[in-house]
Design a protein around this motif. Structure first.
Motif, PDB file in Angstrom:
ATOM      1  N   VAL A 173       0.852  -1.179   0.000  1.00  0.00           N
ATOM      2  CA  VAL A 173       0.000   0.000   0.000  1.00  0.00           C
ATOM      3  C   VAL A 173       0.897   1.241   0.000  1.00  0.00           C
ATOM      4  O   VAL A 173       1.734   1.387   0.890  1.00  0.00           O
ATOM      5  N   PRO A 174       0.750   2.115  -1.021  1.00  0.00           N
ATOM      6  CA  PRO A 174       1.557   3.343  -1.008  1.00  0.00           C
ATOM      7  C   PRO A 174       1.304   4.087   0.302  1.00  0.00           C
ATOM      8  O   PRO A 174       0.152   4.273   0.711  1.00  0.00           O
ATOM      9  N   LEU A 175       2.389   4.487   0.959  1.00  0.00           N
ATOM     10  CA  LEU A 175       2.240   5.089   2.286  1.00  0.00           C
ATOM     11  C   LEU A 175       1.435   6.383   2.232  1.00  0.00           C
ATOM     12  O   LEU A 175       0.747   6.738   3.196  1.00  0.00           O
ATOM     13  N   HIS A 176       1.474   7.090   1.090  1.00  0.00           N
ATOM     14  CA  HIS A 176       0.770   8.378   1.053  1.00  0.00           C
ATOM     15  C   HIS A 176      -0.743   8.216   1.206  1.00  0.00           C
ATOM     16  O   HIS A 176      -1.404   9.114   1.708  1.00  0.00           O
ATOM     17  N   TYR A 177      -1.286   7.043   0.833  1.00  0.00           N
ATOM     18  CA  TYR A 177      -2.724   6.820   1.078  1.00  0.00           C
ATOM     19  C   TYR A 177      -3.030   6.924   2.572  1.00  0.00           C
ATOM     20  O   TYR A 177      -4.001   7.556   2.996  1.00  0.00           O
ATOM     21  N   LEU A 178      -2.187   6.251   3.356  1.00  0.00           N
ATOM     22  CA  LEU A 178      -2.441   6.178   4.801  1.00  0.00           C
ATOM     23  C   LEU A 178      -2.152   7.527   5.459  1.00  0.00           C
ATOM     24  O   LEU A 178      -2.879   7.962   6.356  1.00  0.00           O
ATOM     25  N   LEU A 179      -1.093   8.199   4.965  1.00  0.00           N
ATOM     26  CA  LEU A 179      -0.743   9.500   5.552  1.00  0.00           C
ATOM     27  C   LEU A 179      -1.797  10.550   5.221  1.00  0.00           C
ATOM     28  O   LEU A 179      -2.139  11.390   6.053  1.00  0.00           O
ATOM     29  N   ASP A 180      -2.321  10.489   3.996  1.00  0.00           N
ATOM     30  CA  ASP A 180      -3.396  11.423   3.611  1.00  0.00           C
ATOM     31  C   ASP A 180      -4.601  11.234   4.518  1.00  0.00           C
ATOM     32  O   ASP A 180      -5.222  12.193   4.962  1.00  0.00           O
ATOM     33  N   GLU A 181      -4.910   9.981   4.781  1.00  0.00           N
ATOM     34  CA  GLU A 181      -6.067   9.678   5.624  1.00  0.00           C
ATOM     35  C   GLU A 181      -5.858  10.200   7.049  1.00  0.00           C
ATOM     36  O   GLU A 181      -6.800  10.687   7.682  1.00  0.00           O
ATOM     37  N   ALA A 182      -4.619  10.101   7.519  1.00  0.00           N
ATOM     38  CA  ALA A 182      -4.326  10.574   8.884  1.00  0.00           C
ATOM     39  C   ALA A 182      -4.278  12.107   8.930  1.00  0.00           C
ATOM     40  O   ALA A 182      -4.497  12.699   9.984  1.00  0.00           O
ATOM     41  N   GLY A 183      -3.983  12.732   7.791  1.00  0.00           N
ATOM     42  CA  GLY A 183      -3.909  14.186   7.741  1.00  0.00           C
ATOM     43  C   GLY A 183      -2.633  14.712   8.366  1.00  0.00           C
ATOM     44  O   GLY A 183      -2.618  15.196   9.503  1.00  0.00           O
ATOM     45  N   VAL A 184      -1.536  14.615   7.607  1.00  0.00           N
ATOM     46  CA  VAL A 184      -0.232  15.069   8.104  1.00  0.00           C
ATOM     47  C   VAL A 184      -0.225  16.587   8.214  1.00  0.00           C
ATOM     48  O   VAL A 184      -0.634  17.280   7.280  1.00  0.00           O
ATOM     49  N   LYS A 185       0.212  17.123   9.354  1.00  0.00           N
ATOM     50  CA  LYS A 185       0.246  18.576   9.525  1.00  0.00           C
ATOM     51  C   LYS A 185       1.368  19.186   8.682  1.00  0.00           C
ATOM     52  O   LYS A 185       2.400  18.561   8.451  1.00  0.00           O
ATOM     53  N   ASN A 186       1.116  20.424   8.247  1.00  0.00           N
ATOM     54  CA  ASN A 186       2.008  21.090   7.293  1.00  0.00           C
ATOM     55  C   ASN A 186       3.474  21.146   7.688  1.00  0.00           C
ATOM     56  O   ASN A 186       4.352  20.984   6.858  1.00  0.00           O
ATOM     57  N   GLU A 187       3.716  21.413   8.976  1.00  0.00           N
ATOM     58  CA  GLU A 187       5.100  21.631   9.405  1.00  0.00           C
ATOM     59  C   GLU A 187       5.835  20.300   9.653  1.00  0.00           C
ATOM     60  O   GLU A 187       7.000  20.311  10.022  1.00  0.00           O
ATOM     61  N   SER A 188       5.210  19.170   9.422  1.00  0.00           N
ATOM     62  CA  SER A 188       5.858  17.871   9.670  1.00  0.00           C
ATOM     63  C   SER A 188       6.911  17.585   8.604  1.00  0.00           C
ATOM     64  O   SER A 188       6.680  17.833   7.427  1.00  0.00           O
ATOM     65  N   ARG A 189       8.036  17.077   9.019  1.00  0.00           N
ATOM     66  CA  ARG A 189       9.130  16.801   8.078  1.00  0.00           C
ATOM     67  C   ARG A 189       9.624  15.353   8.127  1.00  0.00           C
ATOM     68  O   ARG A 189      10.310  14.893   7.240  1.00  0.00           O
ATOM     69  N   TRP A 190       9.339  14.638   9.203  1.00  0.00           N
ATOM     70  CA  TRP A 190       9.893  13.300   9.388  1.00  0.00           C
ATOM     71  C   TRP A 190       8.831  12.323   9.877  1.00  0.00           C
ATOM     72  O   TRP A 190       7.876  12.724  10.538  1.00  0.00           O
ATOM     73  N   ILE A 191       9.078  11.060   9.572  1.00  0.00           N
ATOM     74  CA  ILE A 191       8.231   9.989  10.093  1.00  0.00           C
ATOM     75  C   ILE A 191       9.132   8.977  10.784  1.00  0.00           C
ATOM     76  O   ILE A 191      10.130   8.528  10.200  1.00  0.00           O
ATOM     77  N   ILE A 192       8.809   8.650  12.009  1.00  0.00           N
ATOM     78  CA  ILE A 192       9.643   7.717  12.762  1.00  0.00           C
ATOM     79  C   ILE A 192       8.950   6.354  12.741  1.00  0.00           C
ATOM     80  O   ILE A 192       7.843   6.197  13.256  1.00  0.00           O
ATOM     81  N   ALA A 193       9.635   5.383  12.104  1.00  0.00           N
ATOM     82  CA  ALA A 193       9.053   4.048  11.927  1.00  0.00           C
ATOM     83  C   ALA A 193       9.650   3.088  12.941  1.00  0.00           C
ATOM     84  O   ALA A 193      10.870   3.067  13.137  1.00  0.00           O
ATOM     85  N   GLU A 194       8.785   2.275  13.571  1.00  0.00           N
ATOM     86  CA  GLU A 194       9.270   1.331  14.575  1.00  0.00           C
ATOM     87  C   GLU A 194       8.799  -0.088  14.283  1.00  0.00           C
ATOM     88  O   GLU A 194       7.645  -0.305  13.899  1.00  0.00           O
ATOM     89  N   GLY A 195       9.693  -1.047  14.474  1.00  0.00           N
ATOM     90  CA  GLY A 195       9.373  -2.459  14.250  1.00  0.00           C
ATOM     91  C   GLY A 195       8.901  -3.132  15.522  1.00  0.00           C
ATOM     92  O   GLY A 195       9.201  -2.670  16.631  1.00  0.00           O
ATOM     93  N   ALA A 196       8.210  -4.264  15.348  1.00  0.00           N
ATOM     94  CA  ALA A 196       7.657  -4.990  16.502  1.00  0.00           C
ATOM     95  C   ALA A 196       8.560  -6.149  16.925  1.00  0.00           C
ATOM     96  O   ALA A 196       8.114  -7.070  17.599  1.00  0.00           O
ATOM     97  N   ASP A 197       9.827  -6.110  16.536  1.00  0.00           N
ATOM     98  CA  ASP A 197      10.748  -7.156  16.994  1.00  0.00           C
ATOM     99  C   ASP A 197      11.315  -6.765  18.355  1.00  0.00           C
ATOM    100  O   ASP A 197      11.104  -5.652  18.828  1.00  0.00           O
ATOM    101  N   ALA A 198      12.038  -7.695  18.971  1.00  0.00           N
ATOM    102  CA  ALA A 198      12.600  -7.415  20.294  1.00  0.00           C
ATOM    103  C   ALA A 198      13.586  -6.247  20.235  1.00  0.00           C
ATOM    104  O   ALA A 198      13.781  -5.542  21.226  1.00  0.00           O
ATOM    105  N   ALA A 199      14.215  -6.034  19.067  1.00  0.00           N
ATOM    106  CA  ALA A 199      15.157  -4.916  18.925  1.00  0.00           C
ATOM    107  C   ALA A 199      14.405  -3.588  18.826  1.00  0.00           C
ATOM    108  O   ALA A 199      14.987  -2.528  19.052  1.00  0.00           O
ATOM    109  N   GLY A 200      13.132  -3.642  18.483  1.00  0.00           N
ATOM    110  CA  GLY A 200      12.352  -2.414  18.314  1.00  0.00           C
ATOM    111  C   GLY A 200      13.072  -1.438  17.396  1.00  0.00           C
ATOM    112  O   GLY A 200      13.152  -0.241  17.675  1.00  0.00           O
ATOM    113  N   LEU A 201      13.571  -1.967  16.286  1.00  0.00           N
ATOM    114  CA  LEU A 201      14.357  -1.117  15.384  1.00  0.00           C
ATOM    115  C   LEU A 201      13.546   0.108  14.962  1.00  0.00           C
ATOM    116  O   LEU A 201      12.377  -0.004  14.608  1.00  0.00           O
ATOM    117  N   THR A 202      14.157   1.274  15.044  1.00  0.00           N
ATOM    118  CA  THR A 202      13.450   2.533  14.822  1.00  0.00           C
ATOM    119  C   THR A 202      14.278   3.457  13.941  1.00  0.00           C
ATOM    120  O   THR A 202      15.448   3.712  14.228  1.00  0.00           O
TER     121      THR A 202
END
Ligand SMILES: Nc1nc2c(c(=O)[nH]1)N[C@H]1C(S)=C(S)[C@@H](COP(=O)(O)O)O[C@H]1N2
Ligand SMILES: [Mo]
Length: 410
Positions: A173-202
């Motif tokens: 799923v193109p991420l912009h579909y989901l971000l559009d739905e969430a309504g990203v605020k104008n001044e936002s510049r970054w997205i912090i992605a986190e995994g559900a493994d024990a390392a919680g890679l972020t």
């Protein structure tokens, strides 16, 4: 040697066919007889899930030396045994910081929160009902080929040295579909992605990238992601270092600044000779590697060989690949075996005559933005060799008079 178009035995593109022609014609003279065992009785019955021929002996090479134990390990694709540009899912390289979690998709959720108009939570089923896109992309760990930055060349295979690299058809799923739905605020510049493994890679992803071609990948080469590749879902950031394609993706936080997380500060920065470190050097450089003939192989006959390899770039499509058989003194342009596509693996080939001479085989890729793959010396210049990432120098394979092929530095 009218067919020779560069030093060291590099031949014109049609030479191999001519050389092969004689052999193929001879093949027709041999009658087919039911003398082999497998022609005398019925074979195995069909199966639910296929497996390769036992004669093909394909396996990922395990890369040891991970300080925290085997769960923080990696395995590499056997590049020397594959052809084409797609890596079978069972041979896709692996890199896990804390092992492979066994995630039940019915209990997994993806949350989008932070600087958004509304916090959203998706389960696996929700995501499956979105429109998806399918693209061929390479994935490369930024630590790939780092052992070629060491002082001495290691006598290893193409896969062992350069196989933290794979190519797949990714669907998601193109991420912009989901971000559009969430309504990203104008001044936002970054997205912090986190995994559900024990390392919680972020990891932090620039929002411009996230809105461009990033996807939440659900399928790989047509089947649901394998657990090792992030089942049930992973972020896929095309052209960028593998680390940022967070597997087992569980949350995306939208914010103004990068997260400066452990995984992008303590690691995955490029340490320079002067002690400073480059951060967020996300795109993988233009690169190529000859996969055959390559390290640990032995040429068993004199004659014409097909040099074959892979080329790719995190900046776009590969425009050209040149090949040298004399350690870079002369070059000839290789032929594309597959159509070069942006951010995907491209297969190149060129015929070469080996009559027992010493040779050094190299390839050099150029991408459609004009970036040229550097030599080993220029690739490492200016960087601290402690903790090297993003090595994209040329791979050199030395061929001895006995036909042994070995990793060499020139
Ligand atoms: N959650 C999570 N995501 C992760 C990792 C990890 O350990 N945990 N490893 C990263 C690294 S360093 C790389 S190179 C790629 C490897 O992806 P693959 O195992 O599918 O080849 O996943 C990245 N995503
Ligand atoms: Mo990686």
């Amino acid at each position: 040697m009218q067919d020779q178009i560069a030093g060291g035995g590099i031949l014109h593109r049609r030479s191999l066919l001519k050389a092969a022609g004689a052999g193929v014609a001879a093949g027709f003279l041999v009658p087919v007889r039911a003398t082999e065992d497998w022609m005398t009785h019925a074979g195995e019955v069909q199966s639910e899930y296929g497996s390769p021929s036992k004669f093909a002996r394909l396996k990922r090479e395990q890369i040891g030396g991970h300080t925290f134990g085997p769960e923080a390990g990696s395995s590499s694709s056997p590049l020397q045994d594959l052809n084409g540009t797609i890596t079978p899912n069972s041979l896709h390289f692996e890199r896990h910081h804390s092992g492979i979690p066994a995630i039940d998709p019915s209990k997994h959720k993806l949350t989008i929160f932070g600087d958004v108009a509304r916090t959203l939570q998706f389960n696996y089923e929700d995501l499956l009902s979105y429109p998806m896109e399918t693209h061929l992309y390479f994935l490369e760990c930024s630590g790939n080929s780092r052992r070629n930055s060491l002082a001495r060349p290691l006598d290893l295979s193409a896969g062992s040295l350069n196989g933290l690299l794979s190519g797949s058809e990714w669907t998601g799923v193109p991420l912009h579909y989901l971000l559009d739905e969430a309504g990203v605020k104008n001044e936002s510049r970054w997205i912090i992605a986190e995994g559900a493994d024990a390392a919680g890679l972020t990891r932090s992803v620039p929002i411009k990238m996230a809105l461009d071609n990033v996807m939440v990948a659900l399928y790989q080469n047509g089947e649901p992601l394998r657990p090792a590749q992030g089942y049930p879902m992973r972020l896929f950031v095309p052209g960028c270092e593998g680390n940022i394609s967070v597997k087992w993706l569980q949350s995306l936080k939208v914010q103004k600044t990068p997260g400066y997380t452990r995984d992008e500060t303590a690691k995955y920065t490029d340490l320079l000779e002067n002690g400073k470190a480059k951060m967020f050097s996300l795109k993988m450089g233009v690169k190529s590697v000859i996969t055959s003939p390559s390290g640990k192989m032995q040429l068993r006959r004199k004659g014409v060989y097909e040099i074959s390899g892979l080329a790719w770039s995190g900046n776009g499509a590969v425009r050209a690949v040149e090949v040298s058989a004399d350690g870079g003194k002369s070059w000839a342009e290789a032929i594309f075996q597959s159509e070069p596509r942006p951010l995907a693996l491209t297969r190149f080939r060129i015929p070469w005559r080996w009559h027992g001479q010493k040779a050094v085989l190299q390839s050099r890729a150029t991408d459609d933005k004009g970036n040229v793959q550097p030599s080993r010396d220029s690739a490492i210049a200016g960087y601290s060799l402690a903790g090297f990432y993003h090595y994209n120098g040329m791979q050199s394979w030395g061929v001895s008079e006995q036909g042994m092929v070995k990793n060499v530095f020139v």
